[in-house]
Design a protein around this motif. Structure first.
Motif, PDB file in Angstrom:
ATOM      1  N   UNK A 189      10.226  -2.482  -9.078  1.00  0.00           N
ATOM      2  CA  UNK A 189       9.207  -2.934  -8.140  1.00  0.00           C
ATOM      3  C   UNK A 189       9.256  -2.114  -6.846  1.00  0.00           C
ATOM      4  N   UNK A 190      10.470  -1.776  -6.412  1.00  0.00           N
ATOM      5  CA  UNK A 190      10.612  -0.958  -5.204  1.00  0.00           C
ATOM      6  C   UNK A 190      10.034   0.430  -5.425  1.00  0.00           C
ATOM      7  N   UNK A 191      10.370   1.062  -6.544  1.00  0.00           N
ATOM      8  CA  UNK A 191       9.875   2.411  -6.805  1.00  0.00           C
ATOM      9  C   UNK A 191       8.371   2.433  -7.032  1.00  0.00           C
ATOM     10  N   UNK A 192       7.830   1.368  -7.591  1.00  0.00           N
ATOM     11  CA  UNK A 192       6.375   1.305  -7.752  1.00  0.00           C
ATOM     12  C   UNK A 192       5.700   1.329  -6.387  1.00  0.00           C
ATOM     13  N   UNK A 193       6.219   0.531  -5.467  1.00  0.00           N
ATOM     14  CA  UNK A 193       5.678   0.502  -4.103  1.00  0.00           C
ATOM     15  C   UNK A 193       5.864   1.852  -3.423  1.00  0.00           C
ATOM     16  N   UNK A 194       7.040   2.445  -3.595  1.00  0.00           N
ATOM     17  CA  UNK A 194       7.305   3.737  -2.956  1.00  0.00           C
ATOM     18  C   UNK A 194       6.441   4.847  -3.559  1.00  0.00           C
ATOM     19  N   UNK A 195       6.229   4.790  -4.870  1.00  0.00           N
ATOM     20  CA  UNK A 195       5.398   5.819  -5.505  1.00  0.00           C
ATOM     21  C   UNK A 195       3.963   5.749  -5.007  1.00  0.00           C
ATOM     22  N   UNK A 196       3.509   4.556  -4.702  1.00  0.00           N
ATOM     23  CA  UNK A 196       2.158   4.405  -4.156  1.00  0.00           C
ATOM     24  C   UNK A 196       2.073   4.985  -2.749  1.00  0.00           C
ATOM     25  N   UNK A 197       3.161   4.885  -1.995  1.00  0.00           N
ATOM     26  CA  UNK A 197       3.201   5.513  -0.669  1.00  0.00           C
ATOM     27  C   UNK A 197       3.148   7.031  -0.798  1.00  0.00           C
ATOM     28  N   UNK A 198       3.798   7.557  -1.840  1.00  0.00           N
ATOM     29  CA  UNK A 198       3.735   8.996  -2.090  1.00  0.00           C
ATOM     30  C   UNK A 198       2.311   9.395  -2.453  1.00  0.00           C
ATOM     31  N   UNK A 199       1.705   8.632  -3.358  1.00  0.00           N
ATOM     32  CA  UNK A 199       0.378   8.978  -3.860  1.00  0.00           C
ATOM     33  C   UNK A 199      -0.698   8.920  -2.781  1.00  0.00           C
ATOM     34  N   UNK A 200      -0.609   7.918  -1.900  1.00  0.00           N
ATOM     35  CA  UNK A 200      -1.660   7.807  -0.881  1.00  0.00           C
ATOM     36  C   UNK A 200      -1.283   8.486   0.438  1.00  0.00           C
ATOM     37  N   UNK A 201      -0.093   9.081   0.486  1.00  0.00           N
ATOM     38  CA  UNK A 201       0.306   9.826   1.676  1.00  0.00           C
ATOM     39  C   UNK A 201       0.539   8.980   2.901  1.00  0.00           C
ATOM     40  N   UNK A 202       0.792   7.672   2.702  1.00  0.00           N
ATOM     41  CA  UNK A 202       0.975   6.783   3.854  1.00  0.00           C
ATOM     42  C   UNK A 202       2.326   6.987   4.527  1.00  0.00           C
ATOM     43  N   UNK A 203       3.256   7.615   3.827  1.00  0.00           N
ATOM     44  CA  UNK A 203       4.561   7.937   4.396  1.00  0.00           C
ATOM     45  C   UNK A 203       4.895   9.379   4.050  1.00  0.00           C
ATOM     46  N   UNK A 204       5.684  10.023   4.887  1.00  0.00           N
ATOM     47  CA  UNK A 204       6.102  11.394   4.602  1.00  0.00           C
ATOM     48  C   UNK A 204       7.122  11.387   3.466  1.00  0.00           C
ATOM     49  N   UNK A 205       7.293  12.508   2.791  1.00  0.00           N
ATOM     50  CA  UNK A 205       8.317  12.567   1.735  1.00  0.00           C
ATOM     51  C   UNK A 205       9.694  12.163   2.243  1.00  0.00           C
ATOM     52  N   UNK A 206      10.031  12.573   3.451  1.00  0.00           N
ATOM     53  CA  UNK A 206      11.340  12.239   4.013  1.00  0.00           C
ATOM     54  C   UNK A 206      11.472  10.732   4.229  1.00  0.00           C
ATOM     55  N   UNK A 207      10.399  10.095   4.686  1.00  0.00           N
ATOM     56  CA  UNK A 207      10.434   8.647   4.883  1.00  0.00           C
ATOM     57  C   UNK A 207      10.596   7.915   3.552  1.00  0.00           C
ATOM     58  N   UNK A 208       9.899   8.394   2.545  1.00  0.00           N
ATOM     59  CA  UNK A 208      10.000   7.763   1.225  1.00  0.00           C
ATOM     60  C   UNK A 208      11.416   7.891   0.678  1.00  0.00           C
ATOM     61  N   UNK A 209      12.007   9.073   0.795  1.00  0.00           N
ATOM     62  CA  UNK A 209      13.366   9.281   0.292  1.00  0.00           C
ATOM     63  C   UNK A 209      14.354   8.389   1.041  1.00  0.00           C
ATOM     64  N   UNK A 210      14.152   8.225   2.355  1.00  0.00           N
ATOM     65  CA  UNK A 210      15.022   7.341   3.131  1.00  0.00           C
ATOM     66  C   UNK A 210      14.951   5.902   2.619  1.00  0.00           C
ATOM     67  N   UNK A 211      13.736   5.458   2.269  1.00  0.00           N
ATOM     68  CA  UNK A 211      13.553   4.100   1.758  1.00  0.00           C
ATOM     69  C   UNK A 211      14.251   3.946   0.410  1.00  0.00           C
ATOM     70  N   UNK A 212      14.075   4.953  -0.454  1.00  0.00           N
ATOM     71  CA  UNK A 212      14.726   4.921  -1.765  1.00  0.00           C
ATOM     72  C   UNK A 212      16.243   4.889  -1.605  1.00  0.00           C
TER      73      UNK A 212
END
Length: 433
Positions: free
Chosen positions: A395-418
């Protein structure tokens, strides 16, 4: 030796429980005279066709047993398994996802039965002799895969790959890419024709796989054991994390997928490819059988080029709920699915059998598809899916992948969340204490 390999929004729990329990009601009341089976597979898929024949064989051998064979939704069953299996109206055998966050979690909670005695009785440990086939079948009391009792039995393999429309390629003089640069150029060339290159879905799991294919392309081989089996510290500062995430983001940003990718389901993605709307689709081998039966155009598949590691593993597992009323019949059904007749149905229809005879595959496209999987497995280049380490990670990665897809967070921010979710999971994991 442990192999160096890597494998949604929930419905209201009460409504789902009522709906799914309804599938199991009735037959389970007759001990020894009924068998209730839950599975995920589309009936047109290789697995669907194989399981259909397995049910027929079971009925032929047990004419006095009532069989209820029900298809369930992967996402809702995965999300609500604890609620479903805690009740009294459960199936006798069910298909379930593998890994620590799947069968491992259910095993650690006592919701599925250990199968070690049945494995010895039926000789499944000899049929599935390879350590790579047993890794996701066995779990410790903490739910970590690779050791301990058997809790699930796999029947097929799977991996992430590219599907392409051969008619479209021939019409426009396009070639199958053999390098990353050629893949990038192919995407640009197709977009230049005024066509969306890739059928994709970020509303459900496919884009998670796409994202992690980009992460894995430069990831070192020992990353798998560190990340998946909790054997060592994971370096989230490594460039393959941020660079792979950026590459996945660019796939959408550059217009190579539909702009509304976060609103497209797994099924809609497949329909977009089957309808000819997009000439490429990257997803799992589970699509192969359906494309064989439904595609109206010539098509084929190819592996991700210059890929260091590739997501894949044995497929989903047959598990037996602890509260199942007809476990002996469940074991007999599982055994039927491992017979050569059933495994060869899988193979001929692109199901990547793990106990069949590859030489029995007569279709050239299917044989190549199977050979590609074997090459990845034999070279230790298969990596389990990224959500396996901990419950709730999907569920976490699904949410994070959507942030990647829509560009709402930078790659660095997404990796930090993961990283935070992973490290919190590690701290809370009883396996790490």
């Amino acid at each position: 030796m442990k192999l160096k390999r890597l494998g949604i929004i929930a419905f209201a729990a009460s409504a789902l429980l009522a709906a799914l329990s309804g599938c199991a009601s009735g037959p389970t009341a007759e001990d020894g005279k009924s068998l209730v089976i839950w599975n995920y597979e589309d009936e047109s898929s290789a697995m669907g066709q194989a399981w259909k024949r397995a049910v027929e064989v079971f009925k032929e051998e047990h004419p006095d047993v009532k069989v209820k064979f029900a298809q369930q939704a992967f996402t809702s069953t995965k999300t609500n398994a604890q609620v479903l299996l805690s009740g009294n109206d459960v199936p006798d055998v069910m298909e379930f996802n593998k890994g620590a966050a799947g069968a491992g979690q259910l095993a650690s909670q006592g919701l599925i039965s250990p199968l070690t005695d049945a494995v010895e009785k039926y000789g499944w440990d000899k049929t599935l002799a390879s350590p790579s086939l047993q890794q996701l079948s066995r779990y410790t009391t903490d739910g970590v895969p690779g050791d301990g009792d058997w809790y699930g039995i796999p029947n097929y393999g799977e991996y992430i790959l590219w599907y392409y429309n051969k008619d479209f390629f021939a019409e426009h003089g396009l070639q199958v890419p053999t390098t990353r640069a050629e893949l990038d150029q192919l995407l640009a060339d197709i977009k230049g024709l005024g066509v969306t290159p890739v059928a994709a879905s970020a509303k459900e799991f496919p884009y998670i796989h796409t994202w992690f294919q980009y992460v894995l392309r430069d990831a070192p081989a020992d990353w798998v054991n560190c990340y998946q089996l909790l054997e060592c510290k994971v370096d989230f500062d490594a460039p393959y994390w941020s660079e792979g995430t950026a590459a996945a983001e660019n796939l959408v940003k550059d217009g190579y997928t539909s702009p509304n990718i976060t609103g497209i389901t797994h099924e809609q993605m497949g329909v977009n490819f089957l309808s000819g709307k997009s000439p490429l689709m990257t997803s799992g081998s589970w699509w192969f059988g359906r494309l064989k039966s439904e595609a109206k155009f010539d098509w084929d598949a190819f592996a991700w080029p210059e890929q260091n590691l590739n997501q894949g593993s044995v497929g989903n597992l047959w598990v037996v709920p602890t509260k199942a009323k007809n476990k002996d019949l469940a074991y007999e059904f599982i055994d039927i699915t491992l017979r050569p007749e059933i495994q060869n149905i899988l193979g001929e229809n692109g199901g990547l059998p793990i106990a069949g005879d590859p030489s029995a595959i007569t279709d050239e496209r299917t044989a190549k598809f199977t050979t590609t999987f074997q090459e990845l497995a034999n070279s230790n280049r298969l990596a389990l899916y990224p959500d396996f380490p901990f419950p709730g990670y999907f569920e976490e990665l699904l949410k994070d992948s959507q942030s990647v897809a829509n560009g709402s967070k930078t790659p660095e921010e997404v990796v930090d969340i993961v990283q935070k979710f992973y490290e919190d999971g590690l701290k809370n994991s009883s396996a790490s204490k």
